[in-house]
Design a protein around this motif. Structure first.
Motif, mmCIF file in Angstrom:
data_model
loop_
_atom_site.group_PDB
_atom_site.id
_atom_site.type_symbol
_atom_site.label_atom_id
_atom_site.label_comp_id
_atom_site.label_asym_id
_atom_site.label_seq_id
_atom_site.Cartn_x
_atom_site.Cartn_y
_atom_site.Cartn_z
ATOM 1 N N UNK A 2 -42.793 -55.870 46.344
ATOM 2 C CA UNK A 2 -41.684 -56.810 46.147
ATOM 3 C C UNK A 2 -41.721 -57.339 44.718
ATOM 4 N N UNK A 3 -40.566 -57.320 44.072
ATOM 5 C CA UNK A 3 -40.450 -57.826 42.711
ATOM 6 C C UNK A 3 -39.191 -58.677 42.611
ATOM 7 N N UNK A 4 -39.028 -59.350 41.466
ATOM 8 C CA UNK A 4 -37.783 -60.083 41.237
ATOM 9 C C UNK A 4 -37.429 -60.052 39.760
ATOM 10 N N UNK A 5 -36.144 -60.229 39.484
ATOM 11 C CA UNK A 5 -35.615 -60.374 38.132
ATOM 12 C C UNK A 5 -34.654 -61.543 38.141
ATOM 13 N N UNK A 6 -34.973 -62.601 37.369
ATOM 14 C CA UNK A 6 -34.091 -63.755 37.236
ATOM 15 C C UNK A 6 -33.588 -63.808 35.796
ATOM 16 N N UNK A 7 -32.292 -63.878 35.638
ATOM 17 C CA UNK A 7 -31.696 -64.124 34.323
ATOM 18 C C UNK A 7 -31.017 -65.477 34.384
ATOM 19 N N UNK A 38 -38.559 -63.131 34.292
ATOM 20 C CA UNK A 38 -37.558 -64.178 34.081
ATOM 21 C C UNK A 38 -37.098 -64.122 32.625
ATOM 22 N N UNK A 39 -35.798 -63.976 32.413
ATOM 23 C CA UNK A 39 -35.190 -64.052 31.076
ATOM 24 C C UNK A 39 -34.411 -65.354 31.052
ATOM 25 N N UNK A 40 -34.717 -66.254 30.107
ATOM 26 C CA UNK A 40 -34.164 -67.599 30.213
ATOM 27 C C UNK A 40 -34.024 -68.275 28.860
ATOM 28 N N UNK A 41 -33.259 -69.369 28.886
ATOM 29 C CA UNK A 41 -33.054 -70.178 27.689
ATOM 30 C C UNK A 41 -33.352 -71.635 28.009
ATOM 31 N N UNK A 42 -33.732 -72.367 26.993
ATOM 32 C CA UNK A 42 -34.031 -73.786 27.118
ATOM 33 C C UNK A 42 -33.037 -74.599 26.301
ATOM 34 N N UNK A 43 -32.821 -75.873 26.657
ATOM 35 C CA UNK A 43 -32.132 -76.782 25.746
ATOM 36 C C UNK A 43 -32.942 -76.948 24.453
ATOM 37 N N UNK A 44 -32.359 -77.587 23.489
ATOM 38 C CA UNK A 44 -33.031 -77.881 22.222
ATOM 39 C C UNK A 44 -34.279 -78.697 22.521
ATOM 40 N N UNK A 241 -28.616 -59.462 25.822
ATOM 41 C CA UNK A 241 -28.343 -58.896 27.148
ATOM 42 C C UNK A 241 -28.973 -57.517 27.291
ATOM 43 N N UNK A 242 -28.832 -56.701 26.272
ATOM 44 C CA UNK A 242 -29.444 -55.368 26.317
ATOM 45 C C UNK A 242 -30.965 -55.481 26.336
ATOM 46 N N UNK A 243 -31.502 -56.400 25.551
ATOM 47 C CA UNK A 243 -32.956 -56.589 25.560
ATOM 48 C C UNK A 243 -33.444 -56.934 26.959
ATOM 49 N N UNK A 244 -32.743 -57.835 27.650
ATOM 50 C CA UNK A 244 -33.150 -58.199 29.004
ATOM 51 C C UNK A 244 -33.140 -57.003 29.942
ATOM 52 N N UNK A 245 -32.116 -56.174 29.829
ATOM 53 C CA UNK A 245 -32.040 -54.967 30.658
ATOM 54 C C UNK A 245 -33.170 -54.002 30.317
ATOM 55 N N UNK A 246 -33.380 -53.800 29.018
ATOM 56 C CA UNK A 246 -34.417 -52.859 28.584
ATOM 57 C C UNK A 246 -35.807 -53.340 28.975
ATOM 58 N N UNK A 247 -36.047 -54.637 28.838
ATOM 59 C CA UNK A 247 -37.361 -55.178 29.204
ATOM 60 C C UNK A 247 -37.598 -55.016 30.696
ATOM 61 N N UNK A 248 -36.570 -55.248 31.484
ATOM 62 C CA UNK A 248 -36.679 -55.049 32.926
ATOM 63 C C UNK A 248 -37.021 -53.600 33.253
ATOM 64 N N UNK A 249 -36.376 -52.665 32.560
ATOM 65 C CA UNK A 249 -36.606 -51.243 32.826
ATOM 66 C C UNK A 249 -38.031 -50.825 32.470
ATOM 67 N N UNK A 250 -38.503 -51.227 31.285
ATOM 68 C CA UNK A 250 -39.845 -50.793 30.881
ATOM 69 C C UNK A 250 -40.916 -51.476 31.729
ATOM 70 N N UNK A 251 -40.654 -52.704 32.163
ATOM 71 C CA UNK A 251 -41.592 -53.399 33.042
ATOM 72 C C UNK A 251 -41.675 -52.680 34.387
ATOM 73 N N UNK A 258 -38.621 -47.890 39.992
ATOM 74 C CA UNK A 258 -37.395 -47.465 39.317
ATOM 75 C C UNK A 258 -36.627 -48.641 38.738
ATOM 76 N N UNK A 259 -36.781 -49.827 39.344
ATOM 77 C CA UNK A 259 -36.085 -51.016 38.834
ATOM 78 C C UNK A 259 -36.719 -52.267 39.438
ATOM 79 N N UNK A 260 -36.398 -53.407 38.845
ATOM 80 C CA UNK A 260 -36.786 -54.692 39.412
ATOM 81 C C UNK A 260 -35.702 -55.162 40.376
ATOM 82 N N UNK A 261 -36.079 -55.827 41.440
ATOM 83 C CA UNK A 261 -35.128 -56.282 42.445
ATOM 84 C C UNK A 261 -34.356 -57.493 41.923
#
Length: 293
Positions: A2-7, A38-44, A241-251, A258-261
């Motif tokens: 079991x895996x997860x991907x959160x954006x 997890x691919x994410x952003x923070x406030x300042x 966005x592409x980086x997040x997809x690519x990082x998910x794929x290589x991970x 084959x992919x993250x859930x």
């Protein structure tokens, strides 16, 4: 496995973001997960390493200004709705959030102080069960593993990054090695949590120069350079966005998948959020934790 991907692109308190991150680490293995991203952003915000003293790394006028800011903990419903994808109600809005002045927060990992901004940097966090990858018990090997994943994802946008210092990624610019990513780790209940940040815009570097002192410790390759000479941003055409997809794929490939859930597990989300609210209230929002000696 079991895996997860959160954006996560929605804005929430930096302290709550860090509480969620620790909560995922605590609950990963017991909830039956082998790995997650997890691919994410923070406030300042200014994010202190676990063992750092604010006065050693942050300019004094910034610390004084931050003393007038604090967090509202009456926002659990709003945060939970954002995390699970439900529409937010009007109850529980965050209060006293100054969008022009950075929050000062402290994370669970070591390493140096960093500056986050929702438009100027991107954060990534790996979560891996040590039962799945026992070789990651060793700190050096774990950094090599995770940073290699980031390097491979960056290479898909023709960026040639290199491992420098204890936990940095750097590129060559005008003949000099310049940092584009800092990374750190912590471990919780049979899991390793590795997080890092990528600098997207040059404006973040200017912010850093206006907020932080020269660090008390530095990697050899920095060679006493100031912030603006040592750090650089990714190219203007870099796609987060592409980086997040690519990082998910290589991970996923590194885990033999084959992919993250990407499907939401509401039971896991509720468990994480319940623990995150406790951590936020008892730890991450407390001034005695943030500004501890």
């Amino acid at each position: 496995m079991r895996t997860f991907l959160f954006t996560q692109n929605s804005e929430r308190s930096s302290a709550y973001n860090l509480a969620i991150e620790e909560s995922i680490g605590i609950n990963l293995v017991s909830s039956g997960y082998g790995a997650g991203l997890r691919i994410w952003k923070n406030p300042f915000s200014i994010v202190l390493g676990l063992s750092e003293k604010a006065e050693d790394t942050i300019l004094p006028e910034i610390i004084r200004g931050n003393e007038t800011s604090y967090f509202s903990i009456d926002h659990d419903e709003k945060i939970a709705n954002r995390f699970t994808g439900k529409p937010a109600s009007k109850r529980g809005e965050e209060k006293n959030f100054n969008r022009e002045f950075p929050e000062i927060v402290r994370r669970a990992s070591g390493g140096g102080t960093v500056v986050h901004h929702p438009e100027e940097n991107l954060n990534f966090t790996f979560f891996v069960s040590l039962d799945v990858k026992p070789e990651l018990y060793k700190v050096k090997e774990s950094y090599e593993y995770f940073l290699d994943l980031v390097k491979r994802a960056l290479a898909k946008q023709t960026l040639d990054a290199m491992f420098r210092g204890k936990s940095d990624l750097a590129v060559i610019e005008t003949g000099l090695e310049k940092k584009i990513s800092g990374n750190a780790q912590f471990r919780k209940k049979g899991a390793v949590v590795h997080h890092g940040t990528l600098i997207l815009k040059p404006s973040l570097i200017k912010r850093v120069a206006g907020l932080l002192k020269h660090p008390p410790e530095e990697p050899e390759y920095r060679k006493n350079r100031n912030h603006s000479d040592f750090v650089t941003s990714l190219p203007a055409d870099f796609s987060p966005a592409k980086f997040g997809q690519d990082l998910s794929h290589v991970f996923a490939e590194s885990l033999g998948l084959s992919r993250m859930d990407t499907e939401r597990d509401l039971r896991f989300s509720k468990t994480v959020l319940r623990e995150a609210q406790r951590l936020f209230t008892e730890k991450y929002s407390r001034m005695d934790f943030i500004f501890r000696d």
